[in-house]
Design a protein around this motif. Sequence first.
Motif, PDB file in Angstrom:
ATOM      1  N   THR A  43       0.855  -1.187   0.000  1.00 16.52           N
ATOM      2  CA  THR A  43       0.000   0.000   0.000  1.00 16.52           C
ATOM      3  C   THR A  43       0.887   1.231   0.000  1.00 16.52           C
ATOM      4  O   THR A  43       2.030   1.170   0.445  1.00 16.52           O
ATOM      5  CB  THR A  43      -0.921   0.027   1.242  1.00 16.52           C
ATOM      6  OG1 THR A  43      -0.112  -0.054   2.408  1.00 16.52           O
ATOM      7  CG2 THR A  43      -1.901  -1.136   1.227  1.00 16.52           C
ATOM      8  N   PRO A  44       0.390   2.348  -0.499  1.00 15.70           N
ATOM      9  CA  PRO A  44       1.200   3.565  -0.457  1.00 15.70           C
ATOM     10  C   PRO A  44       1.584   3.911   0.977  1.00 15.70           C
ATOM     11  O   PRO A  44       0.798   3.707   1.900  1.00 15.70           O
ATOM     12  CB  PRO A  44       0.273   4.630  -1.046  1.00 15.70           C
ATOM     13  CG  PRO A  44      -0.753   3.875  -1.823  1.00 15.70           C
ATOM     14  CD  PRO A  44      -0.896   2.554  -1.127  1.00 15.70           C
ATOM     15  N   ALA A  45       2.792   4.425   1.166  1.00 11.98           N
ATOM     16  CA  ALA A  45       3.294   4.722   2.500  1.00 11.98           C
ATOM     17  C   ALA A  45       2.463   5.798   3.198  1.00 11.98           C
ATOM     18  O   ALA A  45       2.228   5.727   4.388  1.00 11.98           O
ATOM     19  CB  ALA A  45       4.758   5.151   2.426  1.00 11.98           C
ATOM     20  N   ASP A  46       2.027   6.792   2.441  1.00 15.81           N
ATOM     21  CA  ASP A  46       1.272   7.896   3.013  1.00 15.81           C
ATOM     22  C   ASP A  46       0.027   8.146   2.164  1.00 15.81           C
ATOM     23  O   ASP A  46       0.083   8.871   1.180  1.00 15.81           O
ATOM     24  CB  ASP A  46       2.139   9.156   3.058  1.00 15.81           C
ATOM     25  CG  ASP A  46       1.415  10.348   3.663  1.00 15.81           C
ATOM     26  OD1 ASP A  46       0.280  10.181   4.168  1.00 15.81           O
ATOM     27  OD2 ASP A  46       1.989  11.444   3.639  1.00 15.81           O
ATOM     28  N   PRO A  47      -1.110   7.517   2.540  1.00 12.39           N
ATOM     29  CA  PRO A  47      -2.305   7.665   1.723  1.00 12.39           C
ATOM     30  C   PRO A  47      -2.735   9.112   1.505  1.00 12.39           C
ATOM     31  O   PRO A  47      -3.384   9.434   0.538  1.00 12.39           O
ATOM     32  CB  PRO A  47      -3.379   6.911   2.496  1.00 12.39           C
ATOM     33  CG  PRO A  47      -2.654   6.005   3.422  1.00 12.39           C
ATOM     34  CD  PRO A  47      -1.326   6.675   3.686  1.00 12.39           C
ATOM     35  N   GLY A  48      -2.361  10.024   2.409  1.00 16.60           N
ATOM     36  CA  GLY A  48      -2.728  11.419   2.253  1.00 16.60           C
ATOM     37  C   GLY A  48      -2.048  12.096   1.074  1.00 16.60           C
ATOM     38  O   GLY A  48      -2.498  13.113   0.588  1.00 16.60           O
ATOM     39  N   SER A  49      -0.954  11.529   0.594  1.00 14.32           N
ATOM     40  CA  SER A  49      -0.243  12.140  -0.520  1.00 14.32           C
ATOM     41  C   SER A  49      -0.457  11.364  -1.816  1.00 14.32           C
ATOM     42  O   SER A  49       0.317  11.495  -2.741  1.00 14.32           O
ATOM     43  CB  SER A  49       1.251  12.228  -0.194  1.00 14.32           C
ATOM     44  OG  SER A  49       1.797  10.931  -0.087  1.00 14.32           O
ATOM     45  N   ALA A  50      -1.503  10.563  -1.871  1.00  7.94           N
ATOM     46  CA  ALA A  50      -1.772   9.757  -3.054  1.00  7.94           C
ATOM     47  C   ALA A  50      -2.052  10.645  -4.261  1.00  7.94           C
ATOM     48  O   ALA A  50      -2.556  11.759  -4.133  1.00  7.94           O
ATOM     49  CB  ALA A  50      -2.963   8.844  -2.794  1.00  7.94           C
ATOM     50  N   ARG A  51      -1.719  10.128  -5.439  1.00  4.43           N
ATOM     51  CA  ARG A  51      -2.040  10.842  -6.679  1.00  4.43           C
ATOM     52  C   ARG A  51      -3.556  10.866  -6.837  1.00  4.43           C
ATOM     53  O   ARG A  51      -4.260  10.060  -6.257  1.00  4.43           O
ATOM     54  CB  ARG A  51      -1.416  10.115  -7.864  1.00  4.43           C
ATOM     55  CG  ARG A  51       0.089  10.082  -7.810  1.00  4.43           C
ATOM     56  CD  ARG A  51       0.681   9.419  -9.023  1.00  4.43           C
ATOM     57  NE  ARG A  51       0.299   8.005  -9.097  1.00  4.43           N
ATOM     58  CZ  ARG A  51       0.236   7.309 -10.222  1.00  4.43           C
ATOM     59  NH1 ARG A  51       0.525   7.872 -11.374  1.00  4.43           N
ATOM     60  NH2 ARG A  51      -0.098   6.044 -10.209  1.00  4.43           N
ATOM     61  N   PRO A  52      -4.074  11.776  -7.641  1.00  3.43           N
ATOM     62  CA  PRO A  52      -5.519  11.825  -7.847  1.00  3.43           C
ATOM     63  C   PRO A  52      -6.042  10.501  -8.415  1.00  3.43           C
ATOM     64  O   PRO A  52      -5.402   9.884  -9.270  1.00  3.43           O
ATOM     65  CB  PRO A  52      -5.702  12.954  -8.860  1.00  3.43           C
ATOM     66  CG  PRO A  52      -4.476  13.784  -8.751  1.00  3.43           C
ATOM     67  CD  PRO A  52      -3.377  12.843  -8.365  1.00  3.43           C
ATOM     68  N   ALA A  53      -7.201  10.081  -7.936  1.00  3.36           N
ATOM     69  CA  ALA A  53      -7.799   8.825  -8.382  1.00  3.36           C
ATOM     70  C   ALA A  53      -8.028   8.819  -9.885  1.00  3.36           C
ATOM     71  O   ALA A  53      -7.859   7.782 -10.541  1.00  3.36           O
ATOM     72  CB  ALA A  53      -9.112   8.573  -7.641  1.00  3.36           C
ATOM     73  N   SER A  54      -8.370   9.958 -10.454  1.00  2.00           N
ATOM     74  CA  SER A  54      -8.628  10.015 -11.897  1.00  2.00           C
ATOM     75  C   SER A  54      -7.374   9.704 -12.708  1.00  2.00           C
ATOM     76  O   SER A  54      -7.444   9.053 -13.755  1.00  2.00           O
ATOM     77  CB  SER A  54      -9.200  11.377 -12.284  1.00  2.00           C
ATOM     78  OG  SER A  54      -8.294  12.404 -11.951  1.00  2.00           O
ATOM     79  N   VAL A  55      -6.216  10.135 -12.223  1.00  2.00           N
ATOM     80  CA  VAL A  55      -4.948   9.862 -12.904  1.00  2.00           C
ATOM     81  C   VAL A  55      -4.635   8.377 -12.838  1.00  2.00           C
ATOM     82  O   VAL A  55      -4.265   7.748 -13.842  1.00  2.00           O
ATOM     83  CB  VAL A  55      -3.805  10.691 -12.275  1.00  2.00           C
ATOM     84  CG1 VAL A  55      -2.446  10.259 -12.812  1.00  2.00           C
ATOM     85  CG2 VAL A  55      -4.039  12.165 -12.519  1.00  2.00           C
ATOM     86  N   ALA A 108      -6.381   6.590  -2.972  1.00  2.00           N
ATOM     87  CA  ALA A 108      -6.639   7.937  -3.481  1.00  2.00           C
ATOM     88  C   ALA A 108      -8.105   8.311  -3.319  1.00  2.00           C
ATOM     89  O   ALA A 108      -8.424   9.430  -2.932  1.00  2.00           O
ATOM     90  CB  ALA A 108      -6.222   8.034  -4.944  1.00  2.00           C
ATOM     91  N   VAL A 109      -8.995   7.365  -3.594  1.00  3.75           N
ATOM     92  CA  VAL A 109     -10.430   7.622  -3.443  1.00  3.75           C
ATOM     93  C   VAL A 109     -10.750   7.924  -1.988  1.00  3.75           C
ATOM     94  O   VAL A 109     -11.487   8.864  -1.680  1.00  3.75           O
ATOM     95  CB  VAL A 109     -11.264   6.429  -3.964  1.00  3.75           C
ATOM     96  CG1 VAL A 109     -12.725   6.563  -3.558  1.00  3.75           C
ATOM     97  CG2 VAL A 109     -11.148   6.331  -5.475  1.00  3.75           C
TER      98      VAL A 109
END
Length: 59
Positions: A4-16, A45-46
């Motif tokens: 899983t991403p290390a920091d979900p708060g900094s995830a790329r936009p879900a649309s990308v 991201a969502v």
Amino acid sequence: MPPTPADPGSARPASVINEEIRALVEAGGLGSDEYLRLLVEWEAAVRAQGVRGDVRPAA
């Protein structure tokens, strides 16, 4: 299990991420490790963005 991403708060936009998933599926990558990793990233991201009407479900 995919990481899983290390920091979900900094995830790329879900649309990308969704566009990357769609391109991967069109290229025959459904079920690949990359596909599964992108799904996990898309879900994070969502969640980080909150469920909004402008985010389409992943392919």
